[in-house]
Motif scaffolding. Structure first.
Motif, PDB file in Angstrom:
ATOM      1  N   GLY A 293      -6.108  55.716  -7.075  1.00 25.04           N
ATOM      2  CA  GLY A 293      -4.966  55.504  -6.198  1.00 25.04           C
ATOM      3  C   GLY A 293      -4.012  56.669  -6.275  1.00 25.04           C
ATOM      4  N   PRO A 294      -3.219  56.867  -5.224  1.00 25.84           N
ATOM      5  CA  PRO A 294      -2.344  58.038  -5.184  1.00 25.84           C
ATOM      6  C   PRO A 294      -1.150  57.953  -6.145  1.00 25.84           C
ATOM      7  CG  PRO A 294      -2.090  56.722  -3.175  1.00 25.84           C
ATOM      8  CD  PRO A 294      -3.212  56.123  -3.971  1.00 25.84           C
ATOM      9  N   GLU A 295      -0.745  56.759  -6.582  1.00 24.01           N
ATOM     10  CA  GLU A 295       0.405  56.651  -7.482  1.00 24.01           C
ATOM     11  C   GLU A 295       0.039  57.057  -8.916  1.00 24.01           C
ATOM     12  OE1 GLU A 295      -0.457  53.731  -5.694  1.00 24.01           O
ATOM     13  OE2 GLU A 295       0.923  54.106  -4.046  1.00 24.01           O
ATOM     14  N   ARG A 296      -1.124  56.643  -9.362  1.00 26.72           N
ATOM     15  CA  ARG A 296      -1.514  56.908 -10.753  1.00 26.72           C
ATOM     16  C   ARG A 296      -2.335  58.187 -10.920  1.00 26.72           C
ATOM     17  NH1 ARG A 296      -3.918  51.194 -12.242  1.00 26.72           N
ATOM     18  NH2 ARG A 296      -5.697  52.570 -12.324  1.00 26.72           N
ATOM     19  N   LEU A 297      -2.755  58.816  -9.853  1.00 30.28           N
ATOM     20  CA  LEU A 297      -3.596  60.009  -9.943  1.00 30.28           C
ATOM     21  C   LEU A 297      -2.908  61.182 -10.666  1.00 30.28           C
ATOM     22  CD1 LEU A 297      -6.325  61.255  -9.245  1.00 30.28           C
ATOM     23  CD2 LEU A 297      -5.330  62.053  -7.107  1.00 30.28           C
ATOM     24  N   PRO A 298      -1.632  61.500 -10.419  1.00 30.12           N
ATOM     25  CA  PRO A 298      -1.015  62.615 -11.164  1.00 30.12           C
ATOM     26  C   PRO A 298      -0.938  62.350 -12.671  1.00 30.12           C
ATOM     27  CG  PRO A 298       0.322  62.065  -9.248  1.00 30.12           C
ATOM     28  CD  PRO A 298      -0.745  61.018  -9.362  1.00 30.12           C
ATOM     29  N   LYS A 299      -0.639  61.117 -13.073  1.00 34.84           N
ATOM     30  CA  LYS A 299      -0.571  60.795 -14.499  1.00 34.84           C
ATOM     31  C   LYS A 299      -1.949  60.922 -15.149  1.00 34.84           C
ATOM     32  CE  LYS A 299       1.130  57.283 -17.642  1.00 34.84           C
ATOM     33  NZ  LYS A 299       1.742  55.970 -17.786  1.00 34.84           N
ATOM     34  N   VAL A 300      -2.980  60.443 -14.469  1.00 32.99           N
ATOM     35  CA  VAL A 300      -4.333  60.532 -14.998  1.00 32.99           C
ATOM     36  C   VAL A 300      -4.771  62.002 -15.077  1.00 32.99           C
ATOM     37  CG1 VAL A 300      -6.753  59.966 -14.491  1.00 32.99           C
ATOM     38  CG2 VAL A 300      -4.993  58.214 -14.265  1.00 32.99           C
ATOM     39  N   ALA A 301      -4.436  62.792 -14.057  1.00 36.98           N
ATOM     40  CA  ALA A 301      -4.808  64.211 -14.056  1.00 36.98           C
ATOM     41  C   ALA A 301      -4.109  64.937 -15.218  1.00 36.98           C
ATOM     42  CB  ALA A 301      -4.430  64.847 -12.726  1.00 36.98           C
ATOM     43  N   ARG A 302      -2.831  64.624 -15.460  1.00 37.81           N
ATOM     44  CA  ARG A 302      -2.105  65.225 -16.577  1.00 37.81           C
ATOM     45  C   ARG A 302      -2.753  64.858 -17.906  1.00 37.81           C
ATOM     46  NH1 ARG A 302       2.828  62.963 -15.781  1.00 37.81           N
ATOM     47  NH2 ARG A 302       2.928  64.030 -13.797  1.00 37.81           N
ATOM     48  N   THR A 303      -3.122  63.595 -18.070  1.00 39.77           N
ATOM     49  CA  THR A 303      -3.768  63.136 -19.305  1.00 39.77           C
ATOM     50  C   THR A 303      -5.111  63.838 -19.504  1.00 39.77           C
ATOM     51  OG1 THR A 303      -2.726  60.980 -19.027  1.00 39.77           O
ATOM     52  CG2 THR A 303      -4.547  61.108 -20.575  1.00 39.77           C
TER      53      THR A 303
END
Length: 163
Positions: free
Chosen positions: A21-31
């Protein structure tokens, strides 16, 4: 390593956008980025440790070679010294075979006589430079207490006017 082209990375990104999903994708990419960085640092540390152990083994090998060479040189020198000293002893015994061994022989030196060292304080004091004595207050002339007081007393001013 696994070879990822641009088209494979774009496909993985599109699937991740749909699944996560677009909301959690930046956090997952950072992790994921942090985890990949940690993995790279770990691999670099392991490589450095392996290189250090290889260098240590090489140094140990060089140390043993150097010690062996030094031991060989020491043995060679001691053998040569022993051979020369035995040749010298033989030559000395042949040369002194005809001489008599009297105790008053001029070739035998008399044992040295102990002589206590001279302690002359005048010599010790003269070894100190004059500028050092003046700077540190070492007296060079003997004066009585009254003479010292008179030396540093201000001069008297007479009240009588001279002719």
């Amino acid at each position: 390593m696994i070879d990822f082209g641009f088209d494979k990375l774009a496909l993985i990104g599109a699937v991740a956008l749909i699944v996560i999903g677009p909301e959690r994708l930046p956090k997952v990419a950072r992790t994921v980025g942090h985890l990949l960085g940690k993995a790279q640092r770990y691999v670099a540390d392991v490589k450095a440790e392996v290189n250090r152990s290889i260098e240590l083994e090489e140094l140990k090998k060089m140390k043993t070679e150097f010690e062996d060479a030094a031991r060989n040189v020491e043995q060679t020198v001691s053998q040569e010294v022993h051979a020369v000293s035995s040749d010298f002893d033989k030559a000395w015994s042949e040369a002194t075979a005809g001489l008599s061994s009297s105790s008053g022989s001029p070739w035998e030196p008399s044992p040295p006589v102990y002589k206590p060292p001279r302690k002359n304080w005048r010599i010790k004091r003269s070894a100190v430079p004059q500028w050092y004595r003046q700077r540190h207050g070492v007296r060079s002339r003997v004066q009585s207490g009254a003479a010292r007081v008179a030396r540093f007393r201000p001069p008297r001013v007479s009240s009588k006017a001279g002719p």
